[in-house]
Design an enzyme around this catalytic site. Structure first.
Site, PDB file in Angstrom:
ATOM      1  N   HIS A 186      20.830  35.153 113.963  1.00 54.51           N
ATOM      2  CA  HIS A 186      20.280  34.090 114.803  1.00 54.51           C
ATOM      3  C   HIS A 186      21.361  33.010 114.823  1.00 54.51           C
ATOM      4  O   HIS A 186      22.056  32.807 113.820  1.00 54.51           O
ATOM      5  CB  HIS A 186      19.046  33.435 114.198  1.00 54.51           C
ATOM      6  CG  HIS A 186      17.889  34.334 113.926  1.00 54.51           C
ATOM      7  ND1 HIS A 186      17.774  35.067 112.780  1.00 54.51           N
ATOM      8  CD2 HIS A 186      16.763  34.572 114.643  1.00 54.51           C
ATOM      9  CE1 HIS A 186      16.625  35.737 112.799  1.00 54.51           C
ATOM     10  NE2 HIS A 186      15.997  35.459 113.920  1.00 54.51           N
ATOM     11  N   ASP A 191      21.432  30.948 111.769  1.00 56.96           N
ATOM     12  CA  ASP A 191      21.874  31.584 110.515  1.00 56.96           C
ATOM     13  C   ASP A 191      23.365  31.357 110.326  1.00 56.96           C
ATOM     14  O   ASP A 191      23.860  31.278 109.209  1.00 56.96           O
ATOM     15  CB  ASP A 191      21.674  33.108 110.519  1.00 56.96           C
ATOM     16  CG  ASP A 191      20.273  33.526 110.859  1.00 56.96           C
ATOM     17  OD1 ASP A 191      19.345  32.792 110.502  1.00 56.96           O
ATOM     18  OD2 ASP A 191      20.120  34.596 111.484  1.00 56.96           O
TER      19      ASP A 191
END
Ligand code: XLS
Ligand code: NI
Ligand code: NI
Length: 442
Positions: free
Chosen positions: A100, A103
């Site tokens: 993501h 992240d």
């Protein structure tokens, strides 16, 4: 370059007799099967969120594993995370990763600053990939569910401003995916659902979700993106009801909005469990509808009603999963992403390696078992025989469109009670055949 796991070397393949906990027993990355190495059949991916970020925090307690990678500054940590991720992939012979946006790099004070910091880390990862072209991006996605602004949803938020913010975030995540040569882009509707219909305009929310998906696809294609788009179905959690409930529900949604040519499925085992389906069911529905794409490889606990994201260790599940994958023609842009985390109590660095070895070996075994099952042929032959009445006579006429209600009535009246095309389903025989194949693998 700092080594994050100095006590762990490259994980070797030692075969099923090995007792070395830091060796593969079944996953032999370079073993040639049907003209390509096992690693290219299985296409394992590391998920940045669980492996690099997940520290074991749950509703009842703080983290148990140190995932700071020795850095307190967010930008320095983002780089250390990338270095550690590449070390893990290298040592485990994993060729792909998934992320993501958040992240890779967290949110900062403004969207502009957040984007600039994301660019920095994407450039850094691009350099690392250029230095080691064996590392590839399976898919990217945007984390449009954790910030408070997404409390009522992102693409399905009642706020038009949140919808706009979502679009901005997804646009940037698509850019990052393209920059890193991603083969896929995932939409998982983290908060795209509702808690109660008392406050929800379901029709508008679904129309808006379709609008967002259409805009995202059009944007990505305009930027030269040629990879796949995936929807990842999940019935609930975090919302009470998620719109992308399961593959069949998503298919209905995509067809209604004319998006069915643009999306495939990213099937997650634990999400199938939550939808009260088997993993194989979700894969079969996707395959039968020509939308099988990629897999989030994990497993749930049948006694628990949430997404436990355990590393997969159930050989029956991986065998039947790989059976569906092989029947679907294998992976093209997709792969097996370990959307899986070590248990909260498995908090040491070695546990990361033990967990991946367990998951990768279970899939390698499942792959071999599925191949053996297909080569054996008895299962497929049984299914073909079970439907033999459709290959001749009245069955063939129905399939050929040469029957109508009147004709079938006449046929039934003349023929009388059905006797000769009702055979035993032989479920127990087939279950024992599967056992026999599994426990006689070379
Ligand atoms: C959560 C989902 C999520 C997606 C990516 O349950 O599995 O991790 O895979 O957003
Ligand atoms: Ni997932
Ligand atoms: Ni999940």
């Amino acid at each position: 370059m700092r080594e994050f796991f100095p006590n762990i070397g490259k994980i070797p393949y030692e075969g099923k007799q090995s007792t070395n906990p830091l060796a593969f027993k079944y996953y032999n990355p370079d073993e040639m099967i049907d003209g390509k190495p096992m690693r290219e059949h299985l296409k394992f991916a590391l998920s940045w969120w669980h492996t690099m970020g997940g520290d074991g925090t749950d509703m009842f307690g703080c983290g148990t594993a140190d995932k700071t990678w020795g850095e307190s500054d967010p930008a320095a940590r983002a780089k250390a995370k990338a270095d550690a991720a590449f070390e893990i992939m290298d040592k485990l012979s994993i060729d792909y990763f998934c992320f993501h946006d958040r992240d890779l790099s967290p949110e900062y004070g403004t969207l502009a600053e957040t984007n600039a910091k994301l660019d920095e880390i994407v450039d850094y990862i691009a350099e690392k990939m250029a230095a080691d072209p064996t590392k590839k991006l399976l898919w990217g996605t945007a984390k449009c569910f954790d910030h408070p602004r997404y409390m009522h949803g992102a693409g399905t938020s009642p706020s038009a401003d949140v919808f706009a913010y979502t679009a901005a975030q997804i646009k940037k995540a698509i850019d990052a995916t393209i920059k890193l040569g991603g083969n896929g882009y995932v939409f998982w509707g983290g908060r795209e659902g509702y808690e109660t219909l008392l406050n929800t305009d379901m029709g508008l929310e679904l129309d808006n979700m379709a609008r967002l998906l259409r805009m995202a696809v059009d944007y990505a294609r305009s930027q030269g993106y040629t990879g796949d788009f995936y929807i990842e179905p999940k019935p609930k959690e975090p919302t009470k009801h998620q719109y992308d409930f399961d593959t069949a529900t998503v298919l209905g949604f995509l067809k209604k909005y004319g998006l069915d040519q643009d999306f495939k499925m990213n099937i997650e085992a634990n999400h199938a469990t939550l939808a009260q389906h088997t993993f194989q069911h979700e894969l079969r529905v996707a395959r039968e509808n020509g939308v099988f794409g990629s897999i989030d490889a994990n497993q749930g606990d049948p006694l628990l009603g949430w997404d436990t994201d355990q590393f997969p260790t159930n050989i029956y599940d991986t065998t039947l999963c790989m059976y569906e994958v092989i029947k679907a023609g294998g992976f093209t842009n997709g792969g097996l992403n370990f959307d899986a985390k070590t248990r909260r109590g498995s908090y040491t660095p070695e546990d990361i390696f033990y967990s991946f070895i367990a998951g990768m070996d279970t899939f390698a075994l499942g792959f071999k078992a599925a191949r053996a099952l297909i080569a054996d042929g008895r299962l497929d032959q049984f299914v073909a025989d079970r439907y033999a009445s459709w290959t001749t006579g009245i069955g063939k006429e129905i399939l050929d469109g040469k029957a109508d209600m009147a004709k079938l009535e006449q046929y039934a009246l003349e023929k009388g009670e059905v006797t000769d095309s009702l055979c035993s389903g032989r479920q127990e025989l087939l279950e024992s055949l599967l056992n026999n194949i599994l426990f006689n693998l070379d």
